[in-house]
Design an enzyme around this catalytic site. Structure first.
Site, PDB file in Angstrom:
ATOM      1  N   HIS A  17      43.961  40.970  49.737  1.00 34.58           N
ATOM      2  CA  HIS A  17      44.975  41.740  48.988  1.00 34.58           C
ATOM      3  C   HIS A  17      45.830  42.558  49.961  1.00 34.58           C
ATOM      4  O   HIS A  17      47.042  42.646  49.821  1.00 34.58           O
ATOM      5  CB  HIS A  17      44.298  42.731  48.018  1.00 34.58           C
ATOM      6  CG  HIS A  17      43.540  42.108  46.894  1.00 34.58           C
ATOM      7  ND1 HIS A  17      42.274  42.506  46.542  1.00 34.58           N
ATOM      8  CD2 HIS A  17      43.880  41.123  46.015  1.00 34.58           C
ATOM      9  CE1 HIS A  17      41.863  41.803  45.488  1.00 34.58           C
ATOM     10  NE2 HIS A  17      42.811  40.953  45.159  1.00 34.58           N
ATOM     11  N   LYS A  41      37.837  40.984  31.740  1.00 40.85           N
ATOM     12  CA  LYS A  41      36.653  41.029  32.603  1.00 40.85           C
ATOM     13  C   LYS A  41      36.064  42.444  32.558  1.00 40.85           C
ATOM     14  O   LYS A  41      36.798  43.414  32.376  1.00 40.85           O
ATOM     15  CB  LYS A  41      37.035  40.731  34.059  1.00 40.85           C
ATOM     16  CG  LYS A  41      37.850  39.469  34.253  1.00 40.85           C
ATOM     17  CD  LYS A  41      38.404  39.435  35.670  1.00 40.85           C
ATOM     18  CE  LYS A  41      39.457  38.367  35.831  1.00 40.85           C
ATOM     19  NZ  LYS A  41      40.161  38.426  37.117  1.00 40.85           N
ATOM     20  N   ARG A  90      45.856  31.538  47.483  1.00 38.59           N
ATOM     21  CA  ARG A  90      44.846  31.277  48.516  1.00 38.59           C
ATOM     22  C   ARG A  90      44.662  29.791  48.741  1.00 38.59           C
ATOM     23  O   ARG A  90      44.444  29.340  49.851  1.00 38.59           O
ATOM     24  CB  ARG A  90      43.500  31.882  48.095  1.00 38.59           C
ATOM     25  CG  ARG A  90      43.474  33.391  48.138  1.00 38.59           C
ATOM     26  CD  ARG A  90      42.257  33.906  47.442  1.00 38.59           C
ATOM     27  NE  ARG A  90      42.253  33.469  46.049  1.00 38.59           N
ATOM     28  CZ  ARG A  90      41.404  33.884  45.128  1.00 38.59           C
ATOM     29  NH1 ARG A  90      40.437  34.721  45.454  1.00 38.59           N
ATOM     30  NH2 ARG A  90      41.484  33.455  43.886  1.00 38.59           N
ATOM     31  N   SER A 128      37.450  38.897  45.172  1.00 41.38           N
ATOM     32  CA  SER A 128      36.696  40.077  44.726  1.00 41.38           C
ATOM     33  C   SER A 128      35.394  39.643  44.062  1.00 41.38           C
ATOM     34  O   SER A 128      34.361  40.297  44.197  1.00 41.38           O
ATOM     35  CB  SER A 128      37.527  40.892  43.734  1.00 41.38           C
ATOM     36  OG  SER A 128      38.700  41.351  44.344  1.00 41.38           O
TER      37      SER A 128
END
Ligand code: PNS
Length: 164
Positions: A17, A41, A90, A128
């Site tokens: 990040h 979440k 990514r 994460s």
């Protein structure tokens, strides 16, 4: 003036990040990092904790501001008087979801563009979710997080194990 919003859950903020935040800050006049509060979440850290962590690791960047948000991202972007959403890619597996989000946001708000930055190869595998899994088994987090953030994740993960 080009103002960008970099949205996410940031639970916790990773070196991946930070790579995106620093590169965006060098390209834009102002960057608002938007921390999603009402995620489906269940986060490890409260939104206040996530904002504080981000403030700590971005304190050297004058044109970066951290704000929590609720509801639709496009409404938050308008509220920030921004015109660009930044997301990191990514790997190709990120692309389908990101493309769907970008199209949806553009239909809802044609004045806002989404731009993608490819994550630095060194961090292209960092997430994460994986970081939290490593922490839950008391693994070493130094390759993925700033030391202060790693310490906070370890502490939170330990207290959750004790209480749960
Ligand atoms: O870090 P994440 O969890 O991948 O970030 C996802 C985020 C916060 C960008 C996304 O869930 C979001 O924008 N949520 C706000 C609700 C919204 O606007 N949904 C419609 C866009 S598809």
């Amino acid at each position: 003036m080009t103002v960008a919003v970099y949205p996410g859950s940031f639970d916790p903020v990773t070196l991946g990040h930070m790579d995106i935040i620093e590169r965006t800050a060098s390209m834009m006049d102002r960057v608002v990092v938007g921390v999603l509060q009402n995620s489906s979440k269940t986060p490890l850290f409260s939104v206040e904790e996530r904002v504080k962590m981000l403030e700590k690791v971005t304190s050297h960047l004058d044109n970066v501001e951290i704000r929590a948000f609720n509801g639709l991202l496009v409404d938050f972007v308008h509220d920030c008087h921004a015109n660009v959403i930044v997301r990191g890619l990514r790997a190709i597996t990120d692309f389908e979801y990101e493309l769907q989000m970008a199209h949806t946001n553009r239909v809802m708000a044609p004045d806002i563009d989404t731009i993608f930055l490819t994550t630095n190869l060194n961090y292209s595998y960092v997430s994460s979710t994986i970081v939290k899994e490593i922490a839950s088994f008391d693994g070493n987090l130094e390759a993925f997080l700033y030391p202060d953030i790693a310490k906070m994740v370890k502490q939170k993960s330990q207290s959750q194990r004790k209480n749960g």
